[in-house]
Design a protein around this motif. Structure first.
Motif, PDB file in Angstrom:
ATOM      1  N   ASN A  35       0.807  -1.224   0.000  1.00  0.00           N
ATOM      2  CA  ASN A  35       0.000   0.000   0.000  1.00  0.00           C
ATOM      3  C   ASN A  35       0.838   1.272   0.000  1.00  0.00           C
ATOM      4  N   LYS A  36       2.107   1.184   0.416  1.00  0.00           N
ATOM      5  CA  LYS A  36       2.893   2.401   0.654  1.00  0.00           C
ATOM      6  C   LYS A  36       4.096   2.553  -0.262  1.00  0.00           C
ATOM      7  N   ASN A  37       4.465   1.528  -0.992  1.00  0.00           N
ATOM      8  CA  ASN A  37       5.739   1.550  -1.700  1.00  0.00           C
ATOM      9  C   ASN A  37       5.700   2.308  -3.025  1.00  0.00           C
ATOM     10  N   ASP A  38       6.887   2.671  -3.473  1.00  0.00           N
ATOM     11  CA  ASP A  38       7.093   3.322  -4.759  1.00  0.00           C
ATOM     12  C   ASP A  38       6.634   2.372  -5.872  1.00  0.00           C
ATOM     13  N   LYS A  39       5.651   2.810  -6.645  1.00  0.00           N
ATOM     14  CA  LYS A  39       5.055   1.924  -7.660  1.00  0.00           C
ATOM     15  C   LYS A  39       6.071   1.525  -8.735  1.00  0.00           C
ATOM     16  N   GLU A  40       6.932   2.460  -9.122  1.00  0.00           N
ATOM     17  CA  GLU A  40       7.922   2.135 -10.149  1.00  0.00           C
ATOM     18  C   GLU A  40       8.913   1.083  -9.641  1.00  0.00           C
TER      19      GLU A  40
END
Length: 680
Positions: A611-616
């Motif tokens: 839920n919180k991480n960098d999508k890239e």
């Protein structure tokens, strides 16, 4: 034969010559502390001696005359009696006595405890007494003048008699300061807690014990219910985390009930007490009511009990003490040094504040033994990830219902298709054709669920190629089922392949898998094996992934309710070297190399925060997973340093936000390689 009759009357088995010699030695010891007459012995009015009332006068005279010929010492009999207990009874009551290094450690620790607490006298006890070795070793060390009273309870009559005689010997014949009961400690102590009986009979300043480790399932069902009612009646209900408990934790609650404030407890316990669900309640009690001074393991052997097959530790705790931290001691030949460290709280041992443990470390207290570079790396990674919120605890990220055990079935060679009797010959959109010994049947796919069967089938690739089905038949009348399915069911009955299900479930035995499918809904795309050999000799991956949602057998845990991309990300996490390190560090060790986590354990572990991480960066991890998803991989330890594993691990460490990610990964590989070398 007279000797056999005497032993049988006294309830001592087996009624053989060896046990008679032990009994005669006991009588000789008793007579040494009277005027030597039988009348003086019987007139002592000691409860445990009432067992002699079962013998007539001639038998008593014979026993006395034989005792006078004996050359054995009572100390020798303390050792001999354990070997003399029949193997079935020994296993049933877990009659495994503490080895000398354990009894000496306790004795030295009590000596140091007396110095520190400045007590002149103590009440010393062991509610699971055995032959009294632990108590007599301690009294020899500290001196009989330090004992206000010594008491114990032992289930079997001969060891109880030996314990009393050996205590009488080390107490220099002070009959009035010794109490030994031949009986069930739970019954004796709980009944003394009623308002009609003086509880003073069962109070202790120091308890030294080695309680029974009998497996819960081996105890009679009525006795199990009785034990639970006793412990709940004594006020420990909130510490019982589930109805299937462990006998040793119930024993520890009983010890807490009788130990006075400021009192010292030292106990041999299975190591599993500190990493199983059953032990969680006891760990809570220790933190609430005790200063846990030390947990001790033996460096040279697994157990502190003679002939025990368990991995064991000794715990030392003081009731009401708030002292921190707890020492984790690997005992070698330095018994006196270790005992001093336990009581003083100082020494060159790992010291841990058990009140400040993060959730992931509370899973397994045994992780704190020794210098452990792997422990340092995993703790650092988890702490940084949790503080940055790139990692989160499982139940916070995925929810408590996200992990489920696979389907349990009775008769896998019937319910799995194909199996060792039937092979698949053709698969169509709506049915599967199977064949056995020239007979073909067509099973409609409405009764078949694609299922992972056993971890070894999918051990070399992350992507599981699932070509196995499981029969899932609704609970309808046999006559309502398709004719080919009826034939298959009849074959299962005739061949015996379906017998386990028939015996367990009755009329609709063929529907017990269907019921689990409808209630558990055991479908997902990420699958974790129930247990794993940490040497990974025959495994290249830990977790498996499937492109579509399928079911799995009870040999797997299934991750539910996540998207396809999240499933790949989780497959990457569970196959990462970081997670494998967590398995090595925190897993429940079930043999020399096999380990496991249970559902509740996984919920206490951090994982990638979806839920919180960098999508890239998350997409980068998924790309790295894709590159090896269908790759036939070598055994895991041969992958260390290979580009595909390095890139996966490095991307994950960067995603978590670990400082100096390359150094961390290289340090992890080096540490694991050293561990592997040590274990080969």
């Amino acid at each position: 034969m007279k000797t056999k009759k005497i032993l049988e009357k006294m309830g001592i088995r087996p009624a053989n010559e060896e046990n008679f010699i032990i009994l005669a030695t006991v009588i000789k010891t008793f007579l040494n502390y009277t005027d030597g007459s039988l009348d003086s012995l019987i007139n002592q009015k000691i409860p445990i001696l009432s067992i002699l009332n079962k013998l007539d006068r001639d038998e008593l005279k014979f026993l006395k005359s034989e005792a006078e010929k004996i050359n054995f010492s009572i100390e020798e009999c303390q050792i001999k009696v354990q070997k003399a207990i029949p193997q079935d009874e020994r296993k049933k009551v877990a009659a495994y006595y503490t080895i000398p290094s354990g009894t000496r450690l306790m004795a030295y620790a009590v000596e140091e405890f007396l110095k520190q607490s400045k007590r002149n006298k103590i009440i010393l006890a062991d509610p699971f007494l055995g032959s009294g070795l632990t108590l007599t070793t301690t009294i020899k060390k500290i001196g009989a003048d330090k004992i206000e009273k010594v008491w114990g309870i032992e289930l079997m009559p001969l060891p109880a008699l030996i314990a009393f005689a050996s205590l009488l010997h080390v107490m220099n014949g002070k009959w009035n300061k010794i109490s030994v009961i031949a009986g069930d400690a739970f019954k004796e102590i709980s009944e003394a807690s009623s308002p009609f009986i003086d509880r003073e009979a069962f109070i202790a300043d120091v308890i030294l014990t080695n309680p029974p480790f009998t497996r819960w399932k081996y105890l009679d069902e009525k006795y199990r219910e009785y034990l639970l009612s006793v412990i709940e009646g004594l006020g420990y209900g909130k510490y019982i985390t589930r109805r299937e408990v462990s006998l040793q934790t119930l024993s520890m609650f009983l010890c807490d009930h009788i130990l006075s404030d400021g009192g010292l407890l030292m106990s041999v316990l299975p190591a599993s007490t500190f990493y199983t669900i059953y032990g969680r309640g006891y760990k809570d009690l220790l933190r609430e009511k005790y200063g846990v001074y030390a947990v001790v393991e033996s460096k040279s052997r697994a157990s502190f009990s003679e002939d025990s097959g368990f991995k064991e530790v000794i715990i030392a705790a003081v009731k009401g003490s708030k002292r921190k931290p707890t020492l984790f001691i690997e005992l070698n030949d330095d018994v006196e040094k270790a005992a001093k460290a336990i009581i003083s709280g100082s020494g060159s041992y790992t010291a841990v504040d058990l009140h400040a443990l993060p959730r992931f470390l509370d899973i397994n207290w045994l992780v704190f033994f020794g210098e452990n570079k792997l422990r340092e790396i995993v703790i650092e990674v988890f702490k940084q990830g949790l503080s940055k919120k790139t990692l989160g605890y499982w139940d916070d990220v995925l929810g408590r219902d996200s992990i489920i055990r696979g389907v349990e079935m009775y008769g896998p060679e019937f319910f799995f298709i194909p199996n060792k009797y039937w092979k698949t010959v053709e698969e169509k959109r709506n049915l599967v054709k199977i064949e056995s010994q020239g007979k073909e049947l067509a099973i409609n796919k409405e009764f078949l669920i694609k299922t992972l069967r056993k971890p070894s089938l999918y051990s070399r690739k992350i992507m599981a190629e699932v070509d196995t089905y499981m029969l899932s038949i609704p609970p309808v009348e046999f006559e309502e089922l398709p004719s080919d399915l009826q034939e298959y069911i009849q074959w299962g009955i005739r061949s015996g392949a379906a017998r386990p299900a028939i015996n367990a479930y009755g009329k609709y035995w063929y529907s017990h898998v269907y019921k689990q499918m409808t209630t558990k809904k055991p479908f997902g795309q990420v699958f974790i094996p129930d247990k794993v050999d940490l040497l990974f000799k025959n495994r290249s991956v830990f977790a498996n992934y499937t492109n579509e949602k399928v079911a799995a057998s009870k040999n797997f845990y299934i991750i539910k309710g996540v998207s396809k991309s999240s499933a790949k990300l989780l497959a990457g996490w569970f196959n990462s070297t970081i997670f494998i390190s967590v398995l090595i560090l925190l897993g429940r060790k079930i043999s020399e190399t096999w380990t496991r986590f249970l559902e509740n354990d996984y919920l206490e572990l951090p994982l990638i925060n979806l839920n919180k991480n960098d999508k890239e960066m998350m997409l980068e991890v998924v790309k790295n997973v894709d590159t090896i998803l269908e790759k036939d991989l070598p055994p895991l330890w041969e992958q260390l340093g290979e580009e595909y594993r390095y890139e996966l691990d490095l991307t994950l460490v960067k995603l978590i936000g670990i400082e100096k990610p390359k150094e961390k990964i290289e340090g992890l590989y080096h540490t694991l390689s050293n561990l592997l070398y040590k274990n080969e």
